[in-house]
Design a protein around this motif. Structure first.
Motif, PDB file in Angstrom:
ATOM      1  N   ALA A   1       7.472  -3.650   5.911  1.00  0.00           N
ATOM      2  CA  ALA A   1       6.801  -2.362   6.119  1.00  0.00           C
ATOM      3  C   ALA A   1       7.795  -1.310   6.582  1.00  0.00           C
ATOM      4  O   ALA A   1       7.829  -0.184   6.066  1.00  0.00           O
ATOM      5  N   GLY A   2       8.623  -1.666   7.571  1.00  0.00           N
ATOM      6  CA  GLY A   2       9.618  -0.727   8.062  1.00  0.00           C
ATOM      7  C   GLY A   2      10.666  -0.392   7.031  1.00  0.00           C
ATOM      8  O   GLY A   2      11.152   0.753   6.953  1.00  0.00           O
ATOM      9  N   LEU A   3      11.050  -1.371   6.197  1.00  0.00           N
ATOM     10  CA  LEU A   3      12.025  -1.108   5.140  1.00  0.00           C
ATOM     11  C   LEU A   3      11.493  -0.085   4.142  1.00  0.00           C
ATOM     12  O   LEU A   3      12.189   0.861   3.768  1.00  0.00           O
ATOM     13  N   VAL A   4      10.259  -0.276   3.705  1.00  0.00           N
ATOM     14  CA  VAL A   4       9.667   0.682   2.769  1.00  0.00           C
ATOM     15  C   VAL A   4       9.552   2.056   3.415  1.00  0.00           C
ATOM     16  O   VAL A   4       9.855   3.083   2.791  1.00  0.00           O
ATOM     17  N   TRP A   5       9.133   2.083   4.687  1.00  0.00           N
ATOM     18  CA  TRP A   5       9.001   3.378   5.348  1.00  0.00           C
ATOM     19  C   TRP A   5      10.363   4.047   5.527  1.00  0.00           C
ATOM     20  O   TRP A   5      10.496   5.253   5.311  1.00  0.00           O
ATOM     21  N   MET A   6      11.388   3.293   5.905  1.00  0.00           N
ATOM     22  CA  MET A   6      12.710   3.870   6.099  1.00  0.00           C
ATOM     23  C   MET A   6      13.240   4.481   4.804  1.00  0.00           C
ATOM     24  O   MET A   6      13.770   5.595   4.801  1.00  0.00           O
ATOM     25  N   HIS A   7      13.068   3.772   3.706  1.00  0.00           N
ATOM     26  CA  HIS A   7      13.621   4.247   2.439  1.00  0.00           C
ATOM     27  C   HIS A   7      12.729   5.266   1.730  1.00  0.00           C
ATOM     28  O   HIS A   7      13.242   6.121   0.998  1.00  0.00           O
TER      29      HIS A   7
ATOM     30  N   PHE B   1       0.832  -1.206   0.000  1.00  0.00           N
ATOM     31  CA  PHE B   1       0.000   0.000   0.000  1.00  0.00           C
ATOM     32  C   PHE B   1       0.868   1.258   0.000  1.00  0.00           C
ATOM     33  O   PHE B   1       0.598   2.213  -0.736  1.00  0.00           O
ATOM     34  N   LEU B   2       1.920   1.271   0.827  1.00  0.00           N
ATOM     35  CA  LEU B   2       2.794   2.440   0.907  1.00  0.00           C
ATOM     36  C   LEU B   2       3.449   2.731  -0.433  1.00  0.00           C
ATOM     37  O   LEU B   2       3.526   3.890  -0.861  1.00  0.00           O
TER      38      LEU B   2
END
Length: 361
Positions: A89-95, A26-27
């Motif tokens: 999820a955290g990987l996508v958010w971090m990058h 979704f992100l």
């Protein structure tokens, strides 16, 4: 799309899905370059090679080639300043988090406000996805057992992760379920398999992704439209608190029609100024009218806690109106909740007097 161009493809694994890749997909689709991307769900390494970007599968974390898996043995990446190992999820958010914020809100990627939202949304929303998927509890279970602390009830069905898991078993033959398209492909962008099992699985995944995506969108919208503007309001109130009580234990929050989410900012300001735990009560009006009643709220020990730094006096709790005015010695007192976390008075002056008395008792 012009001739010769290829639509981007987001890849993730098929089979049983979890909340982290549902959110990751979704992100990504909030970014302009993936807004119209198709989705391929497979574990076939050769098919994954054809995907533009891949999350939660493939055994590789490499931002340079747009691969974001976290299952490999050597993976230890965490969000800056945090200790929780990242999920997809955290990987996508971090990058991509700052770019996602910019795409949704219009904020400049390099702005201080963007940085605040980037950090806050990870802490309050995304990090829980990372912890859940990596089997990391919010509290050390060994320490809890050693302390003899037992849960009062089961809450495992209450989390976003548990809701997403239900979509793995939910029937897809409902209104709005997504099946094969006219050109014979599934929603994943892969050839439609014989039977309906892959179609149904893809449909359930898309429903789960839409669910977690809606929760994310609500979180970002609230943080951007309400929480972020409130910081300046609370900062001003925090700087003026000594005028109401010499030790700065009472803060007065100005009324705004959209409300002022003040507690997060109060905790942050206390930490920034080295005055943690100092403010005991917050005062705010019920509405913007000149004759508005006022509330007095005990500050919680921390965000989300049901415990207060200092509850309103025991003798006031559960008492109302004239009897409360008599017991408290403050005319115009309206009520104090039985738990002591909130009370009210018909005037600002009355609420302030209640707070001033309460800090002394």
């Amino acid at each position: 799309m012009s001739a010769g161009t290829t639509s981007p493809v987001i890849g993730t694994h098929n089979g049983h899905f979890h909340a982290d890749e549902a959110l990751a997909v979704f992100l990504l689709k909030l970014l302009p370059e993936y807004r119209h991307a198709s989705l391929t769900r497979t574990r076939d390494a050769e098919v994954l090679k054809t995907c533009t970007i891949v999350v939660d599968v493939g055994g590789v974390h490499d931002d340079n080639i747009l691969r974001y898996d976290h299952h490999q043995r050597e993976f230890t990446a965490t969000f800056p300043g945090k200790q929780t190992k990242l999920s997809s999820a955290g990987l996508v958010w971090m990058h991509y988090g700052k770019r996602i914020i910019s795409a949704v809100t219009g904020l400049d990627v390099q702005s201080a406000d963007s940085e605040l939202l980037y950090q806050k949304i990870y802490e309050e929303f995304v990090e829980a996805f990372d912890g859940n998927d990596n089997g990391i509890a919010a509290y050390d279970p060994t320490a809890l057992r050693t302390a003899g602390i037992e849960k009062k009830f089961s809450d495992k069905g209450f989390s976003i992760a548990s809701v997403v898991n239900r979509y793995n078993y939910a029937p897809s033959a409902r209104e709005g379920a997504v099946g094969p398209t006219e050109n014979g492909t599934t929603t994943s962008g892969a050839p439609a398999p014989k039977g309906k099992s892959q179609d149904e699985e893809d449909s359930r995944f898309l429903r789960a992704s839409a669910f977690v995506g809606e929760q994310f969108s609500l979180e970002l919208e609230d943080r951007f439209q309400s929480w972020l503007p409130a910081r300046a309001v609370v900062k001003q109130a925090f700087s003026e608190r000594q005028q109401y009580e010499p030790k700065g234990r009472i803060i007065v929050i100005p009324y705004r029609s959209e409300g002022v989410p003040w507690s997060d900012h109060l905790y942050a300001l206390e930490e920034e100024t080295g005055s943690q735990g100092q403010v005991l009560y917050a005062l705010f009006a019920e509405n913007g009218e000149p004759n508005s009643k006022w509330r007095i709220r005990s500050v919680s020990l921390d965000g989300g806690s049901f415990e207060n730094r200092k509850g309103l006096p025991e003798a006031w709790r559960g008492v109302r109106d004239e009897e409360l005015s008599r017991v408290s010695g403050v005319p115009g007192s309206v009520f104090v909740h039985a738990s002591g976390f909130i009370g009210g008075n018909v005037t600002f002056e009355g609420a302030l007097e209640m707070a001033r008395k309460a800090v002394q008792i």
